[in-house]
Scaffold this motif. Sequence first.
Motif, PDB file in Angstrom:
ATOM      1  N   PHE A 369      72.058 -33.659   4.123  1.00 16.06           N
ATOM      2  CA  PHE A 369      73.225 -33.487   5.140  1.00 16.06           C
ATOM      3  C   PHE A 369      74.287 -34.497   5.050  1.00 16.06           C
ATOM      4  O   PHE A 369      75.155 -33.988   4.690  1.00 16.06           O
ATOM      5  N   GLY A 370      73.840 -35.537   4.935  1.00 13.42           N
ATOM      6  CA  GLY A 370      74.891 -36.752   4.974  1.00 13.42           C
ATOM      7  C   GLY A 370      75.775 -36.733   3.618  1.00 13.42           C
ATOM      8  O   GLY A 370      76.768 -37.074   3.624  1.00 13.42           O
ATOM      9  N   ALA A 371      74.778 -36.493   2.468  1.00  6.76           N
ATOM     10  CA  ALA A 371      75.541 -36.268   1.177  1.00  6.76           C
ATOM     11  C   ALA A 371      76.388 -34.991   0.805  1.00  6.76           C
ATOM     12  O   ALA A 371      76.862 -34.844  -0.101  1.00  6.76           O
ATOM     13  N   ASN A 372      76.329 -34.139   1.836  1.00  5.55           N
ATOM     14  CA  ASN A 372      77.018 -32.908   1.788  1.00  5.55           C
ATOM     15  C   ASN A 372      76.533 -32.276   0.463  1.00  5.55           C
ATOM     16  O   ASN A 372      77.373 -31.584  -0.261  1.00  5.55           O
ATOM     17  N   ILE A 373      75.380 -32.140   0.403  1.00  3.27           N
ATOM     18  CA  ILE A 373      74.940 -31.560  -1.058  1.00  3.27           C
ATOM     19  C   ILE A 373      74.973 -29.876  -1.176  1.00  3.27           C
ATOM     20  O   ILE A 373      75.325 -29.489  -2.097  1.00  3.27           O
ATOM     21  N   LEU A 374      74.858 -29.450   0.183  1.00  4.76           N
ATOM     22  CA  LEU A 374      74.845 -27.839   0.095  1.00  4.76           C
ATOM     23  C   LEU A 374      76.310 -27.161  -0.247  1.00  4.76           C
ATOM     24  O   LEU A 374      76.429 -26.315  -1.116  1.00  4.76           O
ATOM     25  N   LYS A 375      77.259 -28.067   0.259  1.00  2.62           N
ATOM     26  CA  LYS A 375      78.620 -27.774   0.010  1.00  2.62           C
ATOM     27  C   LYS A 375      79.205 -28.208  -1.591  1.00  2.62           C
ATOM     28  O   LYS A 375      79.731 -27.393  -1.923  1.00  2.62           O
ATOM     29  N   ARG A 376      78.792 -29.438  -1.796  1.00  5.35           N
ATOM     30  CA  ARG A 376      79.250 -29.700  -3.076  1.00  5.35           C
ATOM     31  C   ARG A 376      78.517 -29.095  -4.152  1.00  5.35           C
ATOM     32  O   ARG A 376      79.129 -28.829  -5.277  1.00  5.35           O
ATOM     33  N   HIS A 377      77.393 -28.614  -4.280  1.00  7.81           N
ATOM     34  CA  HIS A 377      76.810 -27.732  -5.352  1.00  7.81           C
ATOM     35  C   HIS A 377      76.636 -26.218  -4.877  1.00  7.81           C
ATOM     36  O   HIS A 377      75.866 -25.629  -5.579  1.00  7.81           O
ATOM     37  N   GLU A 378      77.332 -25.933  -3.960  1.00  8.84           N
ATOM     38  CA  GLU A 378      77.165 -24.611  -3.674  1.00  8.84           C
ATOM     39  C   GLU A 378      75.843 -23.976  -3.373  1.00  8.84           C
ATOM     40  O   GLU A 378      75.673 -22.637  -3.937  1.00  8.84           O
ATOM     41  N   LEU A 379      75.084 -24.389  -2.789  1.00 12.16           N
ATOM     42  CA  LEU A 379      73.710 -24.069  -2.652  1.00 12.16           C
ATOM     43  C   LEU A 379      73.768 -23.265  -1.173  1.00 12.16           C
ATOM     44  O   LEU A 379      73.837 -23.915  -0.079  1.00 12.16           O
ATOM     45  N   LYS A 380      73.386 -22.070  -1.378  1.00 10.73           N
ATOM     46  CA  LYS A 380      73.302 -21.172  -0.173  1.00 10.73           C
ATOM     47  C   LYS A 380      72.037 -20.759   0.185  1.00 10.73           C
ATOM     48  O   LYS A 380      71.943 -20.223   1.541  1.00 10.73           O
ATOM     49  N   SER A 381      70.742 -21.211  -0.446  1.00 14.76           N
ATOM     50  CA  SER A 381      69.693 -20.938   0.183  1.00 14.76           C
ATOM     51  C   SER A 381      68.554 -22.048   0.054  1.00 14.76           C
ATOM     52  O   SER A 381      69.078 -23.038  -0.873  1.00 14.76           O
ATOM     53  N   SER A 382      67.298 -21.867   0.831  1.00 16.96           N
ATOM     54  CA  SER A 382      66.683 -22.830   0.668  1.00 16.96           C
ATOM     55  C   SER A 382      65.914 -23.094  -0.685  1.00 16.96           C
ATOM     56  O   SER A 382      65.752 -23.983  -0.934  1.00 16.96           O
ATOM     57  N   LYS A 383      65.572 -21.939  -1.437  1.00 15.30           N
ATOM     58  CA  LYS A 383      65.209 -21.889  -2.837  1.00 15.30           C
ATOM     59  C   LYS A 383      65.976 -22.673  -3.855  1.00 15.30           C
ATOM     60  O   LYS A 383      65.364 -23.337  -4.643  1.00 15.30           O
ATOM     61  N   LYS A 384      67.197 -22.197  -3.529  1.00 13.87           N
ATOM     62  CA  LYS A 384      68.268 -22.951  -4.622  1.00 13.87           C
ATOM     63  C   LYS A 384      68.267 -24.694  -4.424  1.00 13.87           C
ATOM     64  O   LYS A 384      68.425 -25.472  -5.398  1.00 13.87           O
ATOM     65  N   LEU A 385      68.203 -24.917  -3.006  1.00 13.27           N
ATOM     66  CA  LEU A 385      68.284 -26.268  -2.751  1.00 13.27           C
ATOM     67  C   LEU A 385      67.234 -26.956  -3.227  1.00 13.27           C
ATOM     68  O   LEU A 385      66.852 -27.895  -3.686  1.00 13.27           O
ATOM     69  N   PHE A 386      65.593 -26.111  -3.121  1.00 16.01           N
ATOM     70  CA  PHE A 386      64.641 -26.644  -3.431  1.00 16.01           C
ATOM     71  C   PHE A 386      64.561 -26.922  -4.985  1.00 16.01           C
ATOM     72  O   PHE A 386      63.988 -28.050  -5.424  1.00 16.01           O
ATOM     73  N   ASP A 387      64.959 -26.059  -5.751  1.00 13.51           N
ATOM     74  CA  ASP A 387      65.165 -26.006  -7.127  1.00 13.51           C
ATOM     75  C   ASP A 387      65.963 -27.215  -7.619  1.00 13.51           C
ATOM     76  O   ASP A 387      65.581 -27.800  -8.604  1.00 13.51           O
ATOM     77  N   TRP A 388      67.134 -27.388  -6.979  1.00 16.38           N
ATOM     78  CA  TRP A 388      68.081 -28.381  -7.232  1.00 16.38           C
ATOM     79  C   TRP A 388      67.217 -29.804  -6.960  1.00 16.38           C
ATOM     80  O   TRP A 388      67.248 -30.813  -7.842  1.00 16.38           O
ATOM     81  N   LEU A 389      66.534 -29.830  -5.760  1.00 17.49           N
ATOM     82  CA  LEU A 389      65.692 -31.032  -5.635  1.00 17.49           C
ATOM     83  C   LEU A 389      64.572 -31.240  -6.764  1.00 17.49           C
ATOM     84  O   LEU A 389      64.470 -32.542  -6.962  1.00 17.49           O
ATOM     85  N   LEU A 390      64.118 -30.308  -7.249  1.00 17.65           N
ATOM     86  CA  LEU A 390      63.022 -30.618  -8.473  1.00 17.65           C
ATOM     87  C   LEU A 390      63.765 -31.178  -9.412  1.00 17.65           C
ATOM     88  O   LEU A 390      63.140 -31.768 -10.397  1.00 17.65           O
ATOM     89  N   VAL A 391      64.909 -30.615  -9.766  1.00 13.98           N
ATOM     90  CA  VAL A 391      65.654 -30.842 -11.098  1.00 13.98           C
ATOM     91  C   VAL A 391      65.983 -32.217 -11.029  1.00 13.98           C
ATOM     92  O   VAL A 391      66.012 -33.120 -11.786  1.00 13.98           O
ATOM     93  N   GLN A 392      66.667 -32.915  -9.959  1.00 14.58           N
ATOM     94  CA  GLN A 392      66.975 -34.344  -9.607  1.00 14.58           C
ATOM     95  C   GLN A 392      65.728 -35.101  -9.693  1.00 14.58           C
ATOM     96  O   GLN A 392      65.593 -36.321 -10.254  1.00 14.58           O
ATOM     97  N   ASN A 393      64.754 -34.515  -9.296  1.00  9.83           N
ATOM     98  CA  ASN A 393      63.308 -35.486  -9.293  1.00  9.83           C
ATOM     99  C   ASN A 393      62.789 -35.680 -10.910  1.00  9.83           C
ATOM    100  O   ASN A 393      62.483 -36.556 -11.115  1.00  9.83           O
ATOM    101  N   GLY A 394      62.906 -34.588 -11.619  1.00  9.58           N
ATOM    102  CA  GLY A 394      62.641 -34.469 -12.953  1.00  9.58           C
ATOM    103  C   GLY A 394      63.441 -35.403 -13.830  1.00  9.58           C
ATOM    104  O   GLY A 394      63.150 -36.420 -14.525  1.00  9.58           O
ATOM    105  N   ALA A 395      64.979 -35.403 -13.477  1.00 11.96           N
ATOM    106  CA  ALA A 395      65.865 -36.208 -14.129  1.00 11.96           C
ATOM    107  C   ALA A 395      65.610 -37.542 -13.844  1.00 11.96           C
ATOM    108  O   ALA A 395      65.613 -38.608 -14.756  1.00 11.96           O
TER     109      ALA A 395
END
Length: 433
Positions: A369-395
């Motif tokens: 929340f503090g990094a404002n990830i939902l707004k910066r990356h336009e993530l509207k659902s928990s599934k999209k945020l979860f997928d984004w977290l997995l991508v960051q973890n892989g990178a």
Amino acid sequence: LEAEKEQMDEEKQKAEEELEVEREQITKQIEDAANERVKNEVTVQKKRLEDEKSEMIKKIEAEKGQIDQEKRKAEEKWVVEREQITKQIEDAANERVKNELAEQKKRLEDVKNEMMKKLEAEKEQIIENQDSIEAEDLKDTDIPLQKEQLDLTEQNLQKNGSVIGLTDAQQPDVHPILGSTLANLGYKRLHLVSSGQLGTIPVWNRNRIYRHNRARSMAVDKEKSMHLGFPGVICLYEDADGKLSILDGQHRVGMMASLREKQNKEAISSNATLAKEQKIFEKVLVEVYPFQESNGKVADEHAQEVFLEINKAEPIKLLDMPGVASSADRKVITEAVTLLENQYPSMFSPSQRCKVPNVNVDNLRNSIFGANILKRHELKSSKKLFDWLLVQNGALGERYENGRESKFIREKAWKKASSNGFYLGIESSWLYK
């Protein structure tokens, strides 16, 4: 002639013998000379090899020193970069928190000003409606009526035993759910309630997310100190319709339910009677804040004010502060982090001071929340945020697995992160990608 021939044969034989001796001597001299030459060449070759070996060792040591120097420079550079990234993250988070707190403060100031206007209006109305000498004296004085005094006046007029038209016998002393009232202080009531009854009361809809894992962990720790009882109180809110909700202590209520369930199972399996400790579950101290119509507040605003007052000194996360994050954002972040916890359960710690590479649910939710990830990356659902977290973890994992960064992490921590394939707890720069 025969004598001369015989003499000549003897001389010939003698000459051949001398020639053979000379030939052997010459052969020996040649062999000795050849051996000496080979020996000299071997000595020279050996010396050359020794020189080449020494030169190679010097070269290797020089290269090693250069590599060590480059490694030190890289480590120093990484430390500086990490400090810079950490500072940037902290500055960005602090700036965002500062802005949000400023907005919250301004909003509260506006609410306060509006409230004070209404208080003054109510004060004037009360003064006008009073026929007693006290009202006349109050009207003539210049002493301002403070908020606490007016609150008490309103409570006395609307909630307490001095409600106009009601006698003491008509005042409600027994609550249909909470039972008898131990004390009625006007702004709150005190009750003794069973933990089972508390378990039927829902959590206030804007409270921190209830996590059963945390309640069970608290129950395990509490088993060691059951003789101390349950310190503190459970705080409830009662709206205008009499509906109750838990403002503070929902995890302690869950802890009591876990403890009682376990003790009941143990008693049934061993055919034993319930322990004396069970009695403490029957009388849990509860404070109830009833809805107050004064100050022009609606029920949810009053509950929010009480909640903030209770949690001023507790480590409540920014995400869970009422009025800071929307309920939709809070839900998206919480569900995504829950999915991540389910996929990597061994990497999540119940402690907010967990060590690398572990993460804590509340800390991770608040960081997202503090990094404002939902707004910066336009993530509207928990599934999209979860997928984004997995991508960051892989990178992050690819960077650490194939680079030198893993050398700067404790061996045990790196082994756990690598074996579980979870790298988000190693650092926090990924939050600002």
